[in-house]
Design a protein around this motif. Structure first.
Motif, PDB file in Angstrom:
ATOM      1  N   PHE A  28       0.854  -1.076  -0.127  1.00 57.72           N
ATOM      2  CA  PHE A  28       0.073   0.032  -0.232  1.00 57.72           C
ATOM      3  C   PHE A  28       0.858   1.368   0.003  1.00 57.72           C
ATOM      4  CE2 PHE A  28       0.529  -1.373   4.257  1.00 57.72           C
ATOM      5  CZ  PHE A  28       1.088   0.095   4.715  1.00 57.72           C
ATOM      6  N   VAL A  29       0.405   2.375  -0.483  1.00 55.24           N
ATOM      7  CA  VAL A  29       1.197   3.861  -0.508  1.00 55.24           C
ATOM      8  C   VAL A  29       0.390   4.400   0.900  1.00 55.24           C
ATOM      9  CG1 VAL A  29       0.807   5.694  -1.562  1.00 55.24           C
ATOM     10  CG2 VAL A  29       0.507   3.366  -3.057  1.00 55.24           C
ATOM     11  N   ALA A  30       1.607   5.009   1.192  1.00 54.67           N
ATOM     12  CA  ALA A  30       1.501   5.820   2.476  1.00 54.67           C
ATOM     13  C   ALA A  30       1.243   7.377   2.227  1.00 54.67           C
ATOM     14  CB  ALA A  30       2.615   5.643   3.338  1.00 54.67           C
ATOM     15  N   ALA A  31       0.342   7.539   2.295  1.00 52.95           N
ATOM     16  CA  ALA A  31      -0.703   8.935   1.460  1.00 52.95           C
ATOM     17  C   ALA A  31      -0.560   9.895   2.463  1.00 52.95           C
ATOM     18  CB  ALA A  31      -1.521   8.709   0.321  1.00 52.95           C
ATOM     19  N   GLU A  32      -0.478  11.118   2.774  1.00 48.59           N
ATOM     20  CA  GLU A  32      -0.682  11.749   3.484  1.00 48.59           C
ATOM     21  C   GLU A  32      -2.609  12.280   3.436  1.00 48.59           C
ATOM     22  OE1 GLU A  32       1.058  13.910   5.588  1.00 48.59           O
ATOM     23  OE2 GLU A  32       2.691  13.399   5.260  1.00 48.59           O
ATOM     24  N   GLU A  33      -2.734  12.259   4.834  1.00 46.93           N
ATOM     25  CA  GLU A  33      -4.461  12.499   4.376  1.00 46.93           C
ATOM     26  C   GLU A  33      -4.658  12.957   6.127  1.00 46.93           C
ATOM     27  OE1 GLU A  33      -7.521   9.043   3.945  1.00 46.93           O
ATOM     28  OE2 GLU A  33      -5.198   8.110   3.321  1.00 46.93           O
ATOM     29  N   SER A  34      -5.706  14.026   5.926  1.00 49.39           N
ATOM     30  CA  SER A  34      -6.029  14.407   7.247  1.00 49.39           C
ATOM     31  C   SER A  34      -6.806  13.789   8.531  1.00 49.39           C
ATOM     32  CB  SER A  34      -7.849  14.833   6.653  1.00 49.39           C
ATOM     33  OG  SER A  34      -7.252  16.028   5.658  1.00 49.39           O
ATOM     34  N   ASN A  35      -5.766  14.064   9.837  1.00 52.16           N
ATOM     35  CA  ASN A  35      -5.419  13.232  10.708  1.00 52.16           C
ATOM     36  C   ASN A  35      -6.935  13.049  11.612  1.00 52.16           C
ATOM     37  OD1 ASN A  35      -4.135  11.275  12.289  1.00 52.16           O
ATOM     38  ND2 ASN A  35      -3.581  12.984  13.599  1.00 52.16           N
ATOM     39  N   VAL A  36      -6.941  11.836  12.529  1.00 53.23           N
ATOM     40  CA  VAL A  36      -8.730  11.996  13.304  1.00 53.23           C
ATOM     41  C   VAL A  36      -8.348  11.523  14.751  1.00 53.23           C
ATOM     42  CG1 VAL A  36     -10.534  11.095  13.881  1.00 53.23           C
ATOM     43  CG2 VAL A  36      -9.985  11.466  11.285  1.00 53.23           C
ATOM     44  N   ASP A  37      -8.517  12.746  15.916  1.00 53.76           N
ATOM     45  CA  ASP A  37      -7.929  12.004  16.849  1.00 53.76           C
ATOM     46  C   ASP A  37      -9.298  10.891  17.805  1.00 53.76           C
ATOM     47  OD1 ASP A  37      -7.024  12.268  19.088  1.00 53.76           O
ATOM     48  OD2 ASP A  37      -7.910  14.187  19.714  1.00 53.76           O
ATOM     49  N   PHE A  38      -8.902  10.472  17.501  1.00 54.83           N
ATOM     50  CA  PHE A  38     -10.051   8.943  18.493  1.00 54.83           C
ATOM     51  C   PHE A  38      -8.960   8.518  19.441  1.00 54.83           C
ATOM     52  CE2 PHE A  38      -8.821   7.616  13.462  1.00 54.83           C
ATOM     53  CZ  PHE A  38     -10.768   7.360  13.737  1.00 54.83           C
ATOM     54  N   SER A  39      -8.768   9.253  20.319  1.00 48.31           N
ATOM     55  CA  SER A  39      -8.519   9.950  21.885  1.00 48.31           C
ATOM     56  C   SER A  39      -9.498   9.427  22.998  1.00 48.31           C
ATOM     57  CB  SER A  39      -7.474  10.679  22.287  1.00 48.31           C
ATOM     58  OG  SER A  39      -8.176  11.783  22.322  1.00 48.31           O
ATOM     59  N   ASP A  44      -8.160   4.442  19.922  1.00 46.71           N
ATOM     60  CA  ASP A  44      -6.374   4.367  20.909  1.00 46.71           C
ATOM     61  C   ASP A  44      -5.969   3.239  21.817  1.00 46.71           C
ATOM     62  OD1 ASP A  44      -4.926   6.539  21.598  1.00 46.71           O
ATOM     63  OD2 ASP A  44      -5.762   6.183  23.367  1.00 46.71           O
ATOM     64  N   SER A  45      -6.726   2.756  21.667  1.00 44.54           N
ATOM     65  CA  SER A  45      -6.404   1.408  22.424  1.00 44.54           C
ATOM     66  C   SER A  45      -5.150   0.373  21.850  1.00 44.54           C
ATOM     67  CB  SER A  45      -7.383   0.739  23.333  1.00 44.54           C
ATOM     68  OG  SER A  45      -8.121   0.024  22.555  1.00 44.54           O
ATOM     69  N   TRP A  46      -5.834   0.417  20.830  1.00 41.82           N
ATOM     70  CA  TRP A  46      -5.758  -1.223  19.477  1.00 41.82           C
ATOM     71  C   TRP A  46      -3.682  -1.250  18.958  1.00 41.82           C
ATOM     72  CZ3 TRP A  46      -8.841   1.240  14.461  1.00 41.82           C
ATOM     73  CH2 TRP A  46      -9.668   0.590  14.599  1.00 41.82           C
ATOM     74  N   PRO A  47      -3.321  -2.330  19.644  1.00 44.68           N
ATOM     75  CA  PRO A  47      -1.997  -2.287  19.099  1.00 44.68           C
ATOM     76  C   PRO A  47      -1.546  -1.534  17.857  1.00 44.68           C
ATOM     77  CG  PRO A  47      -3.504  -4.620  18.798  1.00 44.68           C
ATOM     78  CD  PRO A  47      -4.037  -3.517  19.154  1.00 44.68           C
ATOM     79  N   LEU A  48       0.439  -1.070  18.128  1.00 47.36           N
ATOM     80  CA  LEU A  48       0.381  -0.705  17.454  1.00 47.36           C
ATOM     81  C   LEU A  48       1.723  -0.875  16.616  1.00 47.36           C
ATOM     82  CD1 LEU A  48       0.754   2.565  16.323  1.00 47.36           C
ATOM     83  CD2 LEU A  48       2.636   3.232  18.294  1.00 47.36           C
ATOM     84  N   LEU A  49       1.481  -0.897  15.167  1.00 47.24           N
ATOM     85  CA  LEU A  49       3.400  -1.572  14.693  1.00 47.24           C
ATOM     86  C   LEU A  49       3.905   0.019  14.384  1.00 47.24           C
ATOM     87  CD1 LEU A  49       2.239  -4.666  12.346  1.00 47.24           C
ATOM     88  CD2 LEU A  49       3.504  -4.461  14.877  1.00 47.24           C
ATOM     89  N   ASN A  50       5.311   0.294  14.218  1.00 47.14           N
ATOM     90  CA  ASN A  50       6.007   1.039  13.622  1.00 47.14           C
ATOM     91  C   ASN A  50       7.291   0.870  13.463  1.00 47.14           C
ATOM     92  OD1 ASN A  50       7.258   0.837  16.365  1.00 47.14           O
ATOM     93  ND2 ASN A  50       6.248   2.228  17.145  1.00 47.14           N
ATOM     94  N   TYR A  51       7.936   1.674  12.934  1.00 50.44           N
ATOM     95  CA  TYR A  51       9.440   1.350  12.729  1.00 50.44           C
ATOM     96  C   TYR A  51      10.845   0.526  14.080  1.00 50.44           C
ATOM     97  CZ  TYR A  51      14.570   2.680  11.863  1.00 50.44           C
ATOM     98  OH  TYR A  51      15.461   1.829  11.406  1.00 50.44           O
ATOM     99  N   LYS A  52      10.425   1.320  15.099  1.00 47.87           N
ATOM    100  CA  LYS A  52      11.209   0.416  16.358  1.00 47.87           C
ATOM    101  C   LYS A  52      10.892  -1.236  16.792  1.00 47.87           C
ATOM    102  CE  LYS A  52      12.799   4.574  18.426  1.00 47.87           C
ATOM    103  NZ  LYS A  52      13.117   5.502  19.514  1.00 47.87           N
TER     104      LYS A  52
END
Length: 258
Positions: A28-39, A44-52
């Motif tokens: 998939f393409v990492a396109a910039e999109e408007s962000n949404v605050d789901f705090s 907000d509690s979903w597991p997260l995958l990132n660079y580290k």
């Protein structure tokens, strides 16, 4: 020679152990999109995958046998308004692509793997923050979302109104009956273990985990290409010798017949 034949079966078995898994891959393409605050939501509690932390292991209970995969966790009944993503047959994972180490990459791949011994089908999908917001609004009794609006980024770069954050949805359905064991009967439904791996794509096509393999193969193949003419020239001597011996043998046979 006999010693090598004894070792060969063990090598084959080892290789087989490395490949006995089902895999689903989505690029998939990492396109910039408007962000949404789901705090203020369960998102907000979903597991997260990132660079580290680009991979994770989970177990999900499969939906009943013969359930259409696209319909898993799509029923409007039984959804808890306080926790609309509480279906036990799916997993949602946030994919944070906003790390500065990943900002130079525009394409990513998400790889889903589960044991071939687990009779299940898994569906992997990628959603944007706006798609998640739309899904929240469409749920029954969920006419409003507290504080869920386009605002300061959450799980992304501070101070930016846009994000490359994506969400992965994994749905699981049972496809058969496992072999019974002393502890678990054949009819029992067991959670399906699977692994998710998030990677950048070099040149838009090459997963990061394969880069070292490709770097190893390039010099090997290059050396093989350079050595091929020399090898063919070396073997040509024996080929010509063999042909000459065949001609001499044929000539000798003809003389005997006459």
């Amino acid at each position: 020679m006999h010693h090598h034949f004894m070792i060969l079966p063990f090598i084959v078995l080892f290789i087989c152990q490395e490949v006995i898994a089902n895999t689903e891959i989505i690029n998939f393409v990492a396109a910039e999109e408007s962000n949404v605050d789901f705090s203020s939501t369960t998102v907000d509690s979903w597991p997260l995958l990132n660079y580290k932390n680009n991979q994770g292991h989970w177990n999900v209970d499969p939906a009943l046998l013969d359930t259409p995969l696209q319909q898993v966790c799509e029923s409007k009944t039984g959804i808890d308004p306080a926790n609309p993503f509480s279906c036990s047959h799916e997993l949602w994972v946030a994919l944070d692509l906003d790390d500065e180490n990943w900002m130079s990459y525009s394409k990513f791949t998400l790889r889903l793997s589960w044991p071939a011994s687990s009779p299940a089908d898994l569906l992997l999908e990628i959603h944007s923050p706006q798609a998640i917001l739309t899904r929240l609004y469409k749920l029954p009794h969920q006419s409003t979302i507290d504080d869920a609006s386009i605002t300061t980024p959450h799980l992304s770069r501070t101070g930016s109104p846009t994000t490359r954050l994506k969400y992965a949805r994994i749905r699981v359905v049972d496809t058969g009956i496992r072999a019974p064991t002393p502890d678990v009967p054949a009819s029992a439904t067991q959670a399906i273990p699977f692994i998710l791996v998030l990677e950048q794509l070099y040149l838009g096509v090459l997963p990061a985990s394969l880069l070292s393999t490709v770097c190893f193969l390039i010099p090997v193949l290059s050396c093989a290409a350079l050595a091929t003419p020399w090898i063919l020239s070396y073997l040509d001597h024996f080929i010509q010798q063999a042909r000459q011996e065949l001609r001499d043998f044929s000539t000798a046979q003809e003389k005997k017949e006459h």
